[in-house]
Each structure stands twice: as structure tokens, then as C-alpha cells.
Design a protein around this motif. Structure first.
Motif, PDB file in Angstrom:
ATOM      1  N   ALA A  46       0.834  -1.193   0.000  1.00 11.93           N
ATOM      2  CA  ALA A  46       0.000   0.000   0.000  1.00 11.93           C
ATOM      3  C   ALA A  46       0.873   1.250   0.000  1.00 11.93           C
ATOM      4  N   PHE A  75     -12.842  -1.727  -3.948  1.00  6.27           N
ATOM      5  CA  PHE A  75     -12.172  -2.580  -2.959  1.00  6.27           C
ATOM      6  C   PHE A  75     -12.993  -2.536  -1.677  1.00  6.27           C
ATOM      7  N   VAL A  94     -12.475   2.909  -6.218  1.00  7.12           N
ATOM      8  CA  VAL A  94     -11.096   3.396  -6.262  1.00  7.12           C
ATOM      9  C   VAL A  94     -10.721   3.910  -7.648  1.00  7.12           C
ATOM     10  N   PRO A 104      -2.682   1.981  -4.309  1.00  4.64           N
ATOM     11  CA  PRO A 104      -3.743   1.894  -3.294  1.00  4.64           C
ATOM     12  C   PRO A 104      -3.425   2.732  -2.058  1.00  4.64           C
ATOM     13  N   LEU A 134      -3.040  -6.189   0.590  1.00  3.42           N
ATOM     14  CA  LEU A 134      -2.167  -5.030   0.720  1.00  3.42           C
ATOM     15  C   LEU A 134      -1.284  -5.174   1.950  1.00  3.42           C
TER      16      LEU A 134
END
Length: 511
Positions: A46, A75, A94, A104, A134
Motif C-alpha cells: 500500500a 475494494f 477506487v 492503493p 495489501l
């Protein structure tokens, strides 16, 4: 469990559109979406890695190049809410581009991914599900506590795959908060998404931030003590999953034991509980024993340094220690040992092993206790540690499944087979010009679906050392060894050099 969570997540997500959306969700049949991996995880970091998923859409409804579609990428975390406070569906979009290419900006965790194609002419939609995991550089991995110029330093090794890792050195370098001299680490899991990541230092005990591992005034453990002491000097911490009562415990440098319920919101560490039913205080050794797993009814085993005896906490809310009792077994020893605690730990097959030293002749003895349900404890092992020499023992580790005891001297590691106590411990590792600073085994969390190569971590011995003639900012060495059966030679799996001056090593599982 994850399959059910996924089904629930999909049903909840679908219900959002069924109840609140303007479209009908059916399989168009004539439209196909290619390019999305649906049977494996997309894994990335992330805030740093870019997730790219190029899409190809094929339809018999429209001519080539004609794409009257809109796109949505969503997500949704397993722990996310589906509805907000106004009973409206929460938008987890997203991107609205056809091809996904984003960094992300989400916390570490596992996410359900959804790609939704909407036919703007017919008002119909096609949805493809996928999975995203992530991470951050500190969301899991080896926490390596070091000392540099009298201050605590933290290095971190994150295993991306079996062969690939990411090494971060001195991640607190930009932190102006002073911890002072480092003493140790503790990682205790309370339940999924919750864990204690305590660092014990000269200036107090702190719970490392779960997202970026920073330390500061806000995560000082003293804030969850009832009397808000000026400083908490912790030495050991543990969460006893074996108890239905769920005790989150900490032992301080002065030998006091505190406990709270981690599942009870706002629960705090109150008064010390190292007091017998008749009001006598005793000093607690900084170790714990208990069952492995999430079943209830087992004792938590502690050691009374004052009266030199094993003590127990029952599976109730009274939190009054009493002398440990036994229900038979094949070994012969009493809870009142009259000896000094050297080391104690629990294994994954529900044993608690302890190494004690006799103050009269300095001989050392191994005690093995089978910890069962409902307070049933059996005496399973008792023997003298058969040492080839009287070199000072500096660190100890018990294998989680095999009956092996490992101990270190200044620069050597010895292995003792408790099934054959008449055979002396043998030297299995030697590091000339180095000083061993820690020995560790790693216990995996019960609720995580680990890869096969990750599961091997429970069969490994970790050795931390420092090279005596190197500068302290790069003198640390961490080695990982596979432990074979039948006392076979240890097999070196990994070696990491140029770490800080190692004090302690603990593995943090992903939450």
C-alpha cells in the motif's frame, strides 16, 4: 472460514445494489471481461506499489471499437461496513477508468475486489470478483530490536516470497521520540486484527503502531494502566488464548504481574495480581506457560521467584494465583522446586517447559508440564540438563514440536535431546569473533492461512548475534536454521548481515 467470509462479503455487496441501485444484476452472456486474475491474490505494498490490471472487453452486441460502457473498480475490506450511519451503501470505488492503474491508498489487509461494467444503453451490468492483499513494509515480518548509541533502533525484514525479502534498517531514524536503551520485544495476538507489539525500553513500554510501527507518547502502555504510572518498565507480555477468560498479561521489571481482558472495550491493567489468597506478594519471573490454541479451561503457568515454585491462574475472573497442582504424569517433581528460574516457554503441542538452576550446585534441570483443559496438568518430563561443560548459558529456546532444548554460550549454540537425557548436549553452531544476543523460535497465528513455506517457520531456530569488531550500526547478524529430526545437523536457511546491534528478534504475523 475465508470462503464463508467471501460469500458473505459478496452477498452483502450484491445486496447494496439490489436494494439501493438502479440496475438489474444479471449475466449478460454476450459480454466477457478478460485480464483479471480471479483465482490468486494480487499482492502489493500500500502507498507505494502500483496495481495495474489492463482489461479486454468482448461483446457480440456491439461492433468493434464501440464500447458504450462505464467502469467501476471497488475494494471492500473483510472488516468494512456495508452501510453508513444514514443506511446508505458506502462507496468503495477506487477508479472509474477501464484499465486499473492505481497506488492503493488503503491500510494493510485483505480486500475483495470488484470490477463492474455497465452497459449505458441497456442499463445492465457485468461484475468480476478478485482478491487483493495489501501490505506495508512493517505489516508483517521480523522485528529486530537493536541498540545504537544508547538508543533503541528497529530493523525490519519482510519476506515477500520464500526467496525474496525487503530489508528496512533503522526505521525509527526520523523519529525524535527518545526510547533510551532497548531491553526486549513482545508480540502477542489477542484476536484477528488485534495484537500487542510491545517494545521494552529504558523510558517505558510502548505498543508499536500497527500501520507504520512508530512509537510515541500516544502508544505508551502506561495509558492503559489504572493508576497511570509515570513509567512502565515491562519485561514480558502474553495473551493466553488457552483460556476462555482471555488474559492479556504483562510482567514488569520489579516482578509485578498485571492482567486485563483484551476483548473488553476499555479494560485496563489494574492492581498487580501477584498476590496469594492470604495477601502475600511474590515476585514473578518474566515468563508464561499455557496451552496453545483458542480452547478454554487451561491454567496459565507463572513462576514465583520469591518462594521458588510454579504457580497457576485458573480459568475464571478471580485472577488469584495459587500453587500449581498436578494430575499424575510420568515424571516426579513438585511445584515447589527450590530452584531459580532460567527460562520458561510454551510449545504448540500444549507443553510448558522450564529450565531451572539449583542455587547450591549450579546444576540445571528441565521440567516439562503437559497443560490440559479444565486445570489438568501432568508432569511429563524431568531431568538434569546434561552439559558437556559449565560455560555460562546466555539464552534458551525450546523447539515447538520436537523435544529439543537449545541454549547458547558466548559464541556457540548447543542442542539437547530431552528424549535421551543421558546423552550430553552437543555443540551445533559456533561463531568465532561474535557474541550471541538472542535465540528464538516463532509461533504462527492460528487464524491465518499461511503458505507452505511460511509454515516452515515453526520448525526453525533463529540466532541473533553481533560481530565484535564492527561498528554497532552494522554489526548485527541474523541467521535462520531449519531443524531436522533425529538430531540431524542444523541447515542454514537465511543469513542477514549489516543489521544494528541486535538485542531481540520477534516475528510479527500479518493481522
Amino acid at each position: 472460514m475465508k470462503k464463508w467470509l467471501f460469500i458473505l462479503g459478496v452477498l452483502l455487496w450484491t445486496s447494496c445494489f439490489d436494494d439501493k441501485g438502479n440496475y438489474d444484476y444479471i449475466d449478460l452472456g454476450e459480454l466477457t471481461v478478460d485480464g483479471i486474475i480471479t483465482d490468486q491474490w494480487y499482492e502489493l505494498f500500500a502507498y507505494s506499489d502500483t496495481l495495474k490490471i489492463p482489461i479486454e472487453i468482448h461483446s457480440t452486441r456491439y461492433t468493434e471499437g464501440e464500447e458504450p460502457y462505464t467502469y467501476e473498480w471497488k475494494f471492500m475490506s473483510q472488516s468494512s461496513q456495508t452501510w453508513d450511519e444514514r443506511n446508505e451503501p458506502i462507496d468503495y470505488t477506487v477508479s472509474r477508468e477501464k484499465n486499473l492503474a492505481i497506488v492503493p491508498q488503503l491500510t494493510a489487509g485483505e480486500y475483495f475486489g470488484f470490477f463492474i461494467v455497465t452497459d449505458t444503453i441497456l442499463g445492465l451490468q457485468e461484475k468480476v470478483d478478485f482478491f487483493v492483499r495489501l501490505r506495508t513494509t512493517v505489516s508483517e515480518g521480523w522485528m529486530i530490536l537493536c541498540e545504537e548509541k544508547g538508543e533503541a533502533r528497529l530493523d525490519w525484514i519482510m519476506n515477500l516470497t520464500e526467496a525474496e525479502e525487503r530489508i528496512s534498517r533503522n526505521i525509527w531514524k526520523g523519529n525524535n521520540f527518545k526510547l533510551g536503551k532497548p531491553y526486549g520485544l513482545s508480540y502477542a495476538r489477542t484476536r484477528p486484527k488485534m495484537s500487542n507489539r510491545y517494545v521494552f525500553t529504558e523510558n517505558g513500554t510502548f505498543n508499536l503502531d500497527g500501520e507504520d510501527a512508530h512509537v510515541g507518547e500516544e502508544n505508551d502502555v502506561r495509558w492503559i494502566f489504572g493508576d497511570s504510572p509515570d513509567i512502565v518498565h515491562g519485561r514480558a507480555a502474553e495473551v493466553a488464548f488457552a483460556r476462555g477468560n482471555k488474559l492479556d498479561m504483562i510482567i514488569t521489571r520489579d516482578g509485578n504481574l498485571y492482567a486485563r481482558n483484551p476483548l473488553s472495550t476499555g479494560d485496563i491493567y489494574g492492581f498487580p495480581i501477584n498476590v496469594t489468597s492470604d495477601g502475600q506478594r511474590f515476585e514473578v519471573a518474566p515468563y508464561f506457560g499455557h496451552r496453545s490454541g483458542a480452547v478454554g479451561g487451561g491454567n496459565v503457568i507463572i513462576y514465583d521467584n520469591t518462594n521458588k515454585r510454579f504457580m497457576a491462574l485458573d480459568d475464571d475472573n478471580k485472577k488469584i494465583p495459587h500453587v500449581l497442582t498436578f494430575s499424575g504424569g510420568t515424571a516426579d517433581f513438585q511445584a515447589e522446586t527450590g530452584r531459580d528460574m532460567v527460562y520458561m516457554d510454551w510449545t504448540k503441542d500444549n507443553y510448558t517447559f522450564a529450565l531451572l538452576e539449583d542455587p547450591e550446585d549450579e546444576e540445571m534441570y528441565v521440567y516439562g508440564i503437559g497443560v490440559g483443559d479444565n486445570g489438568i496438568n501432568e508432569r511429563k518430563y524431568y531431568m538434569k540438563l546434561n552439559r558437556p561443560n559449565k560455560d555460562k548459558i546466555t539464552h534458551v529456546a525450546f523447539h515447538l514440536y520436537y523435544r529439543y532444548l537449545f541454549y547458547s554460550t558466548e559464541n556457540a549454540v548447543y542442542q539437547f535431546d530431552m528424549e535421551y537425557p543421558e546423552t550430553p548436549a552437543k555443540a551445533v553452531l559456533s561463531f568465532q569473533g561474535e557474541t550471541i544476543t538472542t535465540l528464538k523460535v516463532s509461533k504462527l497465528a492460528l487464524y491465518i492461512a499461511f503458505q507452505p513455506w511460511e509454515k516452515l517457520r515453526e520448525n526453525q531456530l533463529v540466532v541473533g548475534s553481533i560481530v565484535n569488531d564492527k561498528d554497532e550500526d552494522e554489526c548485527g547478524v541474523m541467521r535462520i536454521y531449519d531443524v531436522p529430526t533425529l538430531m540431524g545437523p542444523l541447515e542454514k536457511k537465511k543469513e542477514y548481515t549489516e543489521l544494528g546491534k541486535i538485542v531481540d528478534i520477534v516475528y510479527r504475523d500479518r493481522d
